[in-house]
Scaffold this active site. Structure first.
Site, mmCIF file in Angstrom:
data_model
loop_
_atom_site.group_PDB
_atom_site.id
_atom_site.type_symbol
_atom_site.label_atom_id
_atom_site.label_comp_id
_atom_site.label_asym_id
_atom_site.label_seq_id
_atom_site.Cartn_x
_atom_site.Cartn_y
_atom_site.Cartn_z
ATOM 1 N N ASP A 184 40.468 45.069 35.894
ATOM 2 C CA ASP A 184 41.847 43.871 36.267
ATOM 3 C C ASP A 184 41.377 42.864 35.515
ATOM 4 O O ASP A 184 40.418 42.222 34.979
ATOM 5 C CB ASP A 184 41.870 43.773 37.869
ATOM 6 C CG ASP A 184 42.753 42.834 38.274
ATOM 7 O OD1 ASP A 184 43.992 42.755 37.687
ATOM 8 O OD2 ASP A 184 42.515 41.764 38.833
ATOM 9 N N ILE A 185 42.590 41.938 35.304
ATOM 10 C CA ILE A 185 42.426 40.735 34.192
ATOM 11 C C ILE A 185 42.421 39.673 35.514
ATOM 12 O O ILE A 185 41.243 38.855 35.604
ATOM 13 C CB ILE A 185 43.816 40.581 33.605
ATOM 14 C CG1 ILE A 185 43.519 41.766 32.255
ATOM 15 C CG2 ILE A 185 43.734 39.110 32.806
ATOM 16 C CD1 ILE A 185 44.680 41.517 31.352
ATOM 17 N N ASP A 186 43.343 39.111 36.196
ATOM 18 C CA ASP A 186 43.514 37.940 36.956
ATOM 19 C C ASP A 186 42.406 38.182 38.070
ATOM 20 O O ASP A 186 42.775 39.176 38.766
ATOM 21 C CB ASP A 186 45.014 37.447 37.318
ATOM 22 C CG ASP A 186 45.782 37.275 35.997
ATOM 23 O OD1 ASP A 186 45.658 36.120 35.292
ATOM 24 O OD2 ASP A 186 46.708 38.188 35.717
ATOM 25 N N THR B 119 46.082 46.228 34.629
ATOM 26 C CA THR B 119 46.559 44.907 35.223
ATOM 27 C C THR B 119 48.323 44.917 35.424
ATOM 28 O O THR B 119 48.985 45.801 35.137
ATOM 29 C CB THR B 119 46.469 43.867 34.227
ATOM 30 O OG1 THR B 119 47.046 42.660 34.597
ATOM 31 C CG2 THR B 119 47.068 44.244 32.769
ATOM 32 N N GLY B 120 48.603 44.157 36.395
ATOM 33 C CA GLY B 120 50.128 43.958 36.560
ATOM 34 C C GLY B 120 50.792 43.193 35.433
ATOM 35 O O GLY B 120 51.998 43.215 35.507
ATOM 36 N N LYS C 47 48.370 51.491 39.896
ATOM 37 C CA LYS C 47 46.914 51.426 38.837
ATOM 38 C C LYS C 47 46.161 52.832 39.121
ATOM 39 O O LYS C 47 45.763 53.313 38.057
ATOM 40 C CB LYS C 47 46.103 50.303 39.180
ATOM 41 C CG LYS C 47 46.918 48.936 38.731
ATOM 42 C CD LYS C 47 45.792 47.694 38.671
ATOM 43 C CE LYS C 47 46.359 46.440 38.477
ATOM 44 N NZ LYS C 47 45.447 45.437 38.474
ATOM 45 N N ASP D 49 40.280 42.607 42.168
ATOM 46 C CA ASP D 49 40.020 41.842 43.316
ATOM 47 C C ASP D 49 41.227 41.815 44.386
ATOM 48 O O ASP D 49 41.152 41.117 45.376
ATOM 49 C CB ASP D 49 39.949 40.364 42.846
ATOM 50 C CG ASP D 49 41.088 39.865 42.157
ATOM 51 O OD1 ASP D 49 41.551 38.900 42.495
ATOM 52 O OD2 ASP D 49 41.766 40.546 41.004
ATOM 53 N N ASN E 293 46.796 45.013 44.678
ATOM 54 C CA ASN E 293 47.489 45.891 43.629
ATOM 55 C C ASN E 293 46.200 46.722 42.868
ATOM 56 O O ASN E 293 46.590 47.620 41.974
ATOM 57 C CB ASN E 293 48.220 44.898 42.467
ATOM 58 C CG ASN E 293 47.474 44.022 41.773
ATOM 59 O OD1 ASN E 293 46.494 43.397 42.336
ATOM 60 N ND2 ASN E 293 48.176 44.020 40.356
#
Length: 270
Positions: A8-10, A42-43, A196, A219, A222
């Site tokens: 994931d990114i953020d 990621t979203g 995801k 984290d 999602n």
């Protein structure tokens, strides 16, 4: 043996300043050199992923991105679409009609563009669009077409405004769509089977990798499905309690190079 790592990114790949630290970057690139497939999951839309993908060297060989919370799988080096799931015109209308009575704004998300279905682009909308490098414009709800390829709808506003809409969503709507509170200011609504976890499973199958050979790092809410389906689901220490409850392992936070710590501890030593 770990053959693929979904990140994931953020809140995961990047710190609170939205920066990927040198330690995290170097560790991921080391994994890539060892033949481990790295997937940014990621979203965000592709435009919001590209800066980090470029920084890691994606596109120099066969690399993949899972965008829009799983509604879009893209091969980075060729721009080939591996998988895409969009909303129907009727689904967009249903989601929009429900949100009209609330103060949170409604945003439609396409492959390359954000559309506000309000009379204006609010500060919250512009902030999110800027964060993920997306253009944004106002659109008449009657002008929505399936040809626009809309992948999700966002209810966006102040956290308390999104709290109100979150608590009001009826059970039937939750049954009919995939709905997730990905940020305190953001509620995402997508096609029922878009998440995801399903996307990661599709990509692993496409590449001939068993899910037991997949590590996932996240984290937020999602990330729940991808942590659940991965052979090794690793949650950041800054992750939600709900996500931690299904984790195989907990790593350090996104402010402490948690992604690098997890790869060194559980991927390199496997």
């Amino acid at each position: 043996m770990i053959k693929m790592i979904a990140i994931d990114i953020d809140g995961t790949l990047v710190n609170e300043q939205k920066v990927m630290t040198q330690k995290v970057k170097e560790t991921i690139q080391q994994a890539m050199r060892q033949g481990i497939k790295i997937v940014l999951c990621t979203g965000r839309p592709p435009a919001g992923i590209k800066p980090y993908a470029d920084e890691l060297g994606f596109g120099e060989h066969e690399d993949y991105i899972i965008a829009q919370n799983g509604a879009y799988i893209l091969r980075a080096d060729t721009d080939e679409t591996v998988y895409k799931k969009t909303l129907t015109r009727a689904e967009v209308q249903e989601i929009y009609d429900f949100g009209k009575g609330f103060s949170a704004g409604t945003l439609l998300v396409g492959e390359h563009h954000y559309y506000s279905l309000e009379d204006e682009v609010t500060e919250s909308m512009q902030k999110d669009a800027t964060l993920v490098n997306m253009d944004i414009s106002v659109l008449d709800p009657n002008a929505v077409t399936e040809e626009m390829g809309l992948m999700k709808i966002l209810y966006i506003g102040e956290p308390n405004e999104v709290d109100v809409i979150d608590s009001a969503i009826p059970d039937k709507m939750r049954d009919d769509f995939y709905i997730v509170r990905s940020q305190d200011f953001l509620m995402e609504v997508m096609e029922k089977n878009s998440n995801k976890g399903t996307a990661l499973t599709k990509l692993a199958d496409h590449l001939g990798i068993a899910m037991e050979e997949v590590m996932a790092l996240g984290d937020g809410e999602n990330d729940y499905e991808m942590i659940q389906v991965a052979g090794l689901g690793v949650v950041m220490s800054n992750g939600t309690d709900n996500l931690k409850s299904i984790a195989n392992e907990i790593t350090l936070s996104n402010e402490e190079d948690g992604v690098a710590h997890a790869i060194e501890k559980w991927a390199f030593q496997s």
